[in-house]
Design an enzyme around this catalytic site. Structure first.
Site, short mmCIF file in Angstrom:
data_model
loop_
_atom_site.label_atom_id
_atom_site.label_comp_id
_atom_site.label_asym_id
_atom_site.label_seq_id
_atom_site.Cartn_x
_atom_site.Cartn_y
_atom_site.Cartn_z
N PRO A 1 0.90 -1.19 0.02
CA PRO A 1 -0.04 -0.04 -0.02
C PRO A 1 0.89 1.26 -0.04
O PRO A 1 0.40 2.49 -0.32
CB PRO A 1 -0.79 -0.03 1.18
CG PRO A 1 -0.68 -1.64 1.76
CD PRO A 1 0.63 -2.09 1.33
N GLU B 1 1.53 -8.05 9.19
CA GLU B 1 1.63 -6.47 9.27
C GLU B 1 2.86 -5.89 8.25
O GLU B 1 3.01 -4.75 7.89
CB GLU B 1 2.51 -6.12 10.66
CG GLU B 1 1.16 -6.34 11.67
CD GLU B 1 0.02 -5.58 11.39
OE1 GLU B 1 -0.16 -4.64 11.29
OE2 GLU B 1 -0.88 -6.65 11.66
N ARG C 1 -0.17 -8.94 -20.98
CA ARG C 1 -0.76 -8.48 -22.14
C ARG C 1 -0.27 -7.42 -23.01
O ARG C 1 -0.68 -7.21 -24.15
CB ARG C 1 -2.24 -8.12 -21.79
CG ARG C 1 -2.43 -6.88 -21.01
CD ARG C 1 -3.82 -6.70 -20.46
NE ARG C 1 -4.66 -6.48 -21.78
CZ ARG C 1 -4.70 -5.08 -22.20
NH1 ARG C 1 -3.90 -4.41 -21.85
NH2 ARG C 1 -5.67 -5.03 -23.21
#
Ligand code: 4H7
Length: 231
Positions: A87, A114, A152
């Site tokens: 994140p 964590e 892709r």
């Protein structure tokens, strides 16, 4: 391109590649996928990969030794990029995906609990990438997203028909609406212009729809599109 996914839960990711376009890419030797379990590199008798945080607090932290040893075992190519999905990473974009697609090997570090002992970052120096501003229980889904997006872009993965150049972001606009049979469904008709066979008119209609959508849904992308197209 070789992808090595470092994960404590290899079965979470393995099945993803057994279907559809990525399966075809594996069969055509365009991509190769391996999973590597840091647990197999532990040096303690209980095969422990995590421990309590120094300084206290909730949860467990992934230990450096199994990750660093696993990493040093699998890095093979001098054209290798290592990515940690987290994140706290740089937001993933089409531009970054194109950059990653230039490498021969990609190592993906998937975290849990964590997160990682900071020394994993200090030693491996991965590029830290986030797929969006939200928290997941693990890095496996972001790793699959990244591998999918990179695969892709590789020559031969998409057929002519699925070609990547017409997609959102290749031209900086969101995709236009698509329709298939029947011509009318629950009273909703396919726009006439798509039925008349005039490809110049059809392309104009689709571009107009793309622009309208982008303006409404992603005003910041629309402003960028305007600048880059001298409008
Ligand atoms: C690295 C460090 C990526 C990876 C911490 C991963 C969202 C994204 C993870 C963590 C991710 C993304 C572990 C911290 C679970 C929070 C509850 C795995 N989440 N996590 N904790 N946006 N989680 O790309």
């Amino acid at each position: 391109m070789k992808f090595d996914i470092m994960t404590l839960f290899p079965e979470m990711v393995e099945n993803y590649f057994n279907f559809s376009i990525l399966k075809r890419a594996i069969d055509a030797d365009i991509i190769e996928i391996s999973t590597v379990n840091p647990r197999d590199y532990t040096e303690n008798k209980h095969k422990k990969v995590d421990d309590i945080p120094y300084g206290g607090g909730a949860g467990m932290v992934l230990m450096a030794q199994p990750y660093v040893d696993a990493y040093e075992d699998i890095i093979k190519s001098d054209s290798c990029v290592t990515v940690m999905l987290s994140p706290q990473g740089e937001p993933l974009t089409d531009k970054l995906v194109n950059e990653f697609a230039q490498y021969k090997q990609m190592i993906l570090l998937c975290g849990h609990y964590e997160g990682f002992d900071e020394r994993i970052r200090e030693i491996i120096k991965p590029k830290e990438i986030s797929i969006g501003d939200f928290v997941l229980t693990g890095g496996e889904l972001p790793a699959l997203c990244l591998i999918d997006a990179v695969s892709r872009k590789l020559e031969g993965t998409l057929g002519k028909i699925e070609s990547a150049d017409e997609d959102s972001f290749s031209n900086g606009l969101l995709e236009y609406p698509h329709y298939t049979r029947p011509r009318e469904y629950r009273g909703l008709k396919v726009p006439d212009v798509l039925l008349n066979g005039n490809h110049k008119e059809i392309n104009e209609f689709r571009l107009e729809q793309s622009i309208k959508r982008t303006k409404e849904r992603r005003p910041e992308l629309y402003e960028k599109y305007k600048k880059e197209n001298g409008k």
